[in-house]
Design a protein around this motif. Structure first.
Motif, PDB file in Angstrom:
ATOM      1  N   LEU A  17      36.102 -13.066  -0.611  1.00 36.38           N
ATOM      2  CA  LEU A  17      36.441 -13.048   0.812  1.00 36.38           C
ATOM      3  C   LEU A  17      36.969 -14.400   1.295  1.00 36.38           C
ATOM      4  O   LEU A  17      37.684 -14.470   2.295  1.00 36.38           O
ATOM      5  CB  LEU A  17      35.220 -12.639   1.630  1.00 36.38           C
ATOM      6  N   TYR A 102      31.258 -10.321   8.079  1.00 37.27           N
ATOM      7  CA  TYR A 102      30.782  -9.772   6.811  1.00 37.27           C
ATOM      8  C   TYR A 102      29.370 -10.279   6.559  1.00 37.27           C
ATOM      9  O   TYR A 102      29.086 -11.467   6.759  1.00 37.27           O
ATOM     10  CB  TYR A 102      31.655 -10.229   5.636  1.00 37.27           C
ATOM     11  N   LEU A 114      27.817  -4.936   0.701  1.00 42.30           N
ATOM     12  CA  LEU A 114      28.706  -5.585   1.658  1.00 42.30           C
ATOM     13  C   LEU A 114      28.694  -4.795   2.963  1.00 42.30           C
ATOM     14  O   LEU A 114      28.983  -3.598   2.977  1.00 42.30           O
ATOM     15  CB  LEU A 114      30.129  -5.658   1.101  1.00 42.30           C
ATOM     16  N   TYR A 115      28.355  -5.473   4.061  1.00 42.03           N
ATOM     17  CA  TYR A 115      28.418  -4.895   5.403  1.00 42.03           C
ATOM     18  C   TYR A 115      29.610  -5.498   6.136  1.00 42.03           C
ATOM     19  O   TYR A 115      29.854  -6.702   6.047  1.00 42.03           O
ATOM     20  CB  TYR A 115      27.141  -5.201   6.181  1.00 42.03           C
ATOM     21  N   TYR A 116      30.313  -4.664   6.877  1.00 36.52           N
ATOM     22  CA  TYR A 116      31.493  -5.120   7.604  1.00 36.52           C
ATOM     23  C   TYR A 116      31.428  -4.580   9.026  1.00 36.52           C
ATOM     24  O   TYR A 116      31.253  -3.373   9.239  1.00 36.52           O
ATOM     25  CB  TYR A 116      32.757  -4.620   6.907  1.00 36.52           C
ATOM     26  N   MET A 143      37.674  -1.652   2.280  1.00 39.62           N
ATOM     27  CA  MET A 143      36.373  -1.976   1.686  1.00 39.62           C
ATOM     28  C   MET A 143      36.373  -1.670   0.186  1.00 39.62           C
ATOM     29  O   MET A 143      35.853  -2.443  -0.624  1.00 39.62           O
ATOM     30  CB  MET A 143      35.276  -1.191   2.382  1.00 39.62           C
TER      31      MET A 143
END
Length: 212
Positions: A17, A102, A114-116, A143
Motif C-alpha cells: 500500500l 486501511y 485488510l479492512y478498507y 481489494m
C-alpha cells in the motif's frame, strides 16, 4: 470492506500500500501517482489520478496521508488537501477524499486481514447507477487486486531496491519538506460541480467490457 489475505503477512500488505513504484505494476486504474513532500516521519502529501470509464472524466486527488505501525498491525489514513503548487488540472475532475483508511490486522505469521473504509466525493453530478456500480463492483475488485499483488510483492521487491522502505525507515526519505501552513483542507463544497448526469449506462458498460 474486508478481505482475508491468506499467505500474506501484514507487513507485506503494508509495504504494498505504500510502495508507489510497485503500484504502477498492479493498479490498472491508475494514471499517475507520486509523492509531493513530507510533513513528518509518518505523514506526507501525494498525488493520485484515476482512470474512469468512458465517457466520464478522469479523477485525481491531492491527499495528506499518515501511517502508524500498531505492534503487528498497521494503519494508513488520508484526506484531501489543497497544495498551491498542485491545483486542479484541466482534463481531470478533482475528487475529494473526506476520509479514507486501511487497517491491516495480523492473523498469524502467514496471514492477515485488510479492512478498507472510504468516504469519497467523486464530484460531478453523477447518475445514481454510476455510484451503485462503483460501490458494488469497482471497490471490491480493487481489494482483490491488492491481495493478488501482495502475493507477488516479496519476489518483486527482492529485485527492486529490497532495502528501500522509507515508510519504515524515515532516514531513507528524500522528499522535500512541506509546511503545514501551505496546506488547506479540501472540502467537497469548495470545487466546481461538473455535470455528468447525462452519461448513459450503455456507453459506460461498453467501455467496461472493452477494458475487461
Amino acid at each position: 470492506m474486508r478481505i482475508m489475505c491468506k499467505d500474506v503477512m501484514a507487513e507485506t500488505l503494508y509495504d504494498v500500500l505504500h510502495d508507489t513504484s510497485y503500484r504502477k505494476k498492479w493498479d490498472t486504474n491508475m494514471i499517475d501517482t507520486y509523492d509531493i513532500g513530507r510533513l513528518t516521519v509518518n505523514a506526507d502529501v501525494g498525488y493520485y489520478s484515476w482512470k474512469c470509464p468512458t465517457p466520464l472524466k478522469d479523477r485525481d486527488f491531492v491527499t495528506m496521508r499518515s501511517w502508524l505501525p500498531l505492534g503487528n498491525d498497521y494503519m494508513i489514513i488520508n484526506y484531501s488537501v489543497k497544495h498551491p503548487q498542485h491545483p486542479p488540472k484541466k482534463d481531470y475532475v478533482r475528487a475529494v477524499s473526506l476520509l479514507t483508511g486501511y487497517l491491516i490486522q495480523s492473523n498469524s505469521s502467514t496471514s492477515s486481514t485488510l479492512y478498507y473504509l472510504t468516504q469519497v466525493d467523486p464530484r460531478g453530478s453523477l447518475p445514481k447507477w454510476v455510484v451503485n456500480r462503483v460501490s458494488q463492483f469497482v471497490a471490491p475488485k480493487a481489494m482483490r487486486k491488492i491481495y493478488k499483488a501482495s502475493l507477488k510483492y516479496p519476489e518483486w521487491k527482492r529485485k527492486h531496491n529490497p532495502t528501500l522502505k522509507p515508510w519504515m525507515y524515515p532516514e531513507q526519505n528524500t522528499l522535500p519538506s512541506v509546511s503545514l501552513a501551505d496546506l488547506t483542507l479540501q472540502r467537497a463544497d469548495s470545487l466546481e460541480n461538473i455535470d455528468e448526469s447525462g452519461v448513459r449506462e450503455e456507453k459506460a458498460q461498453h467501455s467496461d467490457d472493452e477494458e475487461t
